[in-house]
Design a protein around this motif. Sequence first.
Motif, PDB file in Angstrom:
ATOM      1  N   UNK A   1       1.057  -0.998  -0.083  1.00 56.53           N
ATOM      2  CA  UNK A   1       0.137   0.044   0.103  1.00 56.53           C
ATOM      3  C   UNK A   1       0.800   1.186  -0.056  1.00 56.53           C
ATOM      4  N   UNK A   2       0.880   2.163  -0.944  1.00 56.26           N
ATOM      5  CA  UNK A   2       1.037   3.420  -1.224  1.00 56.26           C
ATOM      6  C   UNK A   2       2.611   2.612  -1.765  1.00 56.26           C
ATOM      7  N   UNK A   3       3.287   1.727  -1.958  1.00 50.89           N
ATOM      8  CA  UNK A   3       4.392   1.898  -2.916  1.00 50.89           C
ATOM      9  C   UNK A   3       4.491   0.845  -4.006  1.00 50.89           C
ATOM     10  N   UNK A   4       4.520   2.159  -4.805  1.00 53.07           N
ATOM     11  CA  UNK A   4       4.941   1.341  -6.573  1.00 53.07           C
ATOM     12  C   UNK A   4       6.126   1.543  -7.304  1.00 53.07           C
ATOM     13  N   UNK A   5       6.562   0.777  -7.737  1.00 55.34           N
ATOM     14  CA  UNK A   5       7.306   0.886  -8.378  1.00 55.34           C
ATOM     15  C   UNK A   5       6.984   0.850 -10.003  1.00 55.34           C
ATOM     16  N   UNK A   6       8.005   0.960 -10.666  1.00 58.13           N
ATOM     17  CA  UNK A   6       7.879   1.731 -12.485  1.00 58.13           C
ATOM     18  C   UNK A   6       8.621   0.938 -13.193  1.00 58.13           C
ATOM     19  N   UNK A   7       8.456   0.582 -14.256  1.00 62.88           N
ATOM     20  CA  UNK A   7       9.942   0.181 -14.790  1.00 62.88           C
ATOM     21  C   UNK A   7       9.491   0.386 -16.427  1.00 62.88           C
TER      22      UNK A   7
ATOM     23  N   UNK B   1      11.841   3.207 -11.161  1.00 57.89           N
ATOM     24  CA  UNK B   1      12.352   4.298  -9.982  1.00 57.89           C
ATOM     25  C   UNK B   1      10.081   3.687  -9.210  1.00 57.89           C
ATOM     26  N   UNK B   2      10.425   5.250  -8.892  1.00 55.86           N
ATOM     27  CA  UNK B   2       9.629   5.047  -7.171  1.00 55.86           C
ATOM     28  C   UNK B   2       9.990   5.978  -6.304  1.00 55.86           C
ATOM     29  N   UNK B   3       8.591   6.513  -6.193  1.00 54.83           N
ATOM     30  CA  UNK B   3       8.526   7.403  -4.799  1.00 54.83           C
ATOM     31  C   UNK B   3       8.985   6.975  -3.570  1.00 54.83           C
ATOM     32  N   UNK B   4       9.435   7.777  -3.012  1.00 52.96           N
ATOM     33  CA  UNK B   4      10.179   6.924  -1.653  1.00 52.96           C
ATOM     34  C   UNK B   4       8.989   7.341  -0.452  1.00 52.96           C
ATOM     35  N   UNK B   5       9.570   6.986   0.767  1.00 55.06           N
ATOM     36  CA  UNK B   5       8.236   6.900   1.433  1.00 55.06           C
ATOM     37  C   UNK B   5       8.322   8.446   2.392  1.00 55.06           C
ATOM     38  N   UNK B   6       9.485   8.718   2.225  1.00 56.31           N
ATOM     39  CA  UNK B   6      10.559   9.370   3.100  1.00 56.31           C
ATOM     40  C   UNK B   6      10.411  10.929   2.380  1.00 56.31           C
TER      41      UNK B   6
ATOM     42  N   UNK C   1      11.598  11.247  -5.301  1.00 57.96           N
ATOM     43  CA  UNK C   1      11.894  10.406  -6.188  1.00 57.96           C
ATOM     44  C   UNK C   1      13.590   9.556  -6.573  1.00 57.96           C
ATOM     45  N   UNK C   2      13.601   7.732  -6.033  1.00 59.54           N
ATOM     46  CA  UNK C   2      13.912   7.067  -6.005  1.00 59.54           C
ATOM     47  C   UNK C   2      14.279   6.173  -7.145  1.00 59.54           C
TER      48      UNK C   2
ATOM     49  N   UNK D   1       1.031   9.946  -0.635  1.00 58.65           N
ATOM     50  CA  UNK D   1       1.817   8.495  -2.448  1.00 58.65           C
ATOM     51  C   UNK D   1       1.142   7.744  -2.705  1.00 58.65           C
ATOM     52  N   UNK D   2       1.209   7.341  -4.085  1.00 63.68           N
ATOM     53  CA  UNK D   2       0.001   6.859  -5.280  1.00 63.68           C
ATOM     54  C   UNK D   2      -0.463   5.943  -4.918  1.00 63.68           C
ATOM     55  N   UNK D   3      -1.273   5.409  -4.927  1.00 63.23           N
ATOM     56  CA  UNK D   3      -1.684   4.061  -4.558  1.00 63.23           C
ATOM     57  C   UNK D   3      -2.496   3.396  -6.207  1.00 63.23           C
ATOM     58  N   UNK D   4      -2.569   2.081  -5.810  1.00 65.34           N
ATOM     59  CA  UNK D   4      -2.341   1.328  -7.566  1.00 65.34           C
ATOM     60  C   UNK D   4      -3.556   1.973  -7.599  1.00 65.34           C
ATOM     61  N   UNK D   5      -5.164   2.230  -7.681  1.00 65.05           N
ATOM     62  CA  UNK D   5      -6.137   2.805  -8.150  1.00 65.05           C
ATOM     63  C   UNK D   5      -5.861   3.978  -8.380  1.00 65.05           C
TER      64      UNK D   5
END
Length: 144
Positions: free
Chosen positions: A70-76, A82-87, A96-97, A129-133
Motif C-alpha cells: 500500500x503506497x509503494x509502487x515501482x515503475x519500469x 523508479x518509485x516515490x520514496x516514503x521519506x 523520487x528514487x 503517496x500514489x495508490x494503485x487505484x
Amino acid sequence: MNATPQGNLMSRRGGGPASQANAAAPSTAAEQPTAVQLAEDLATVLGNVYGISADVHPLASGNAVVSVFLGLLAYTDGKNFWWTSLELSDSGSPVLSSALTLPMAAAQLAEHYVILRARPAASILESELPLLADVIPAQHVVPR
C-alpha cells in the motif's frame, strides 16, 4: 519477513531514470526485456529473496507497475526502475528514487517495505503517496 534496512536510503537515491545512463543495457532490442518481463522478474526476486508478494500491472504506455505494498509502487520501462520514496525531501515533497539494476531495486524496495509495514495503514492512506487505484485506472491497463 527477515529483510532489514541495510545502510542509509538517502545515500542511494538518484534522480529519475532519464537522469541516469544504464551502462549494462543489452546492445540489441531483441536482448532487452520488455517492461512487463522486467517487472515480473522484480516481483519474483522480491518474493524469493525477501518474502514480499508483489503484483505486476502492464500499462498501455508499454511501461509496467509493480505493486509492492500500500503506497509503494515501482515503475519500469524495461531498463530502469523508479518509485516515490516514503521519506520526504528537505522541502517536504516526496523524493523520487530509482535503481539501474534489478538486485538494487529489489533491495531498496524491500527496505521501503519494512518501513511501510511499521506504519499504521491509516497514515499511509492519508499521505500523498500514489495508490494503485490512482495510477492505473481501468482504461489504462493492457488486457492480458
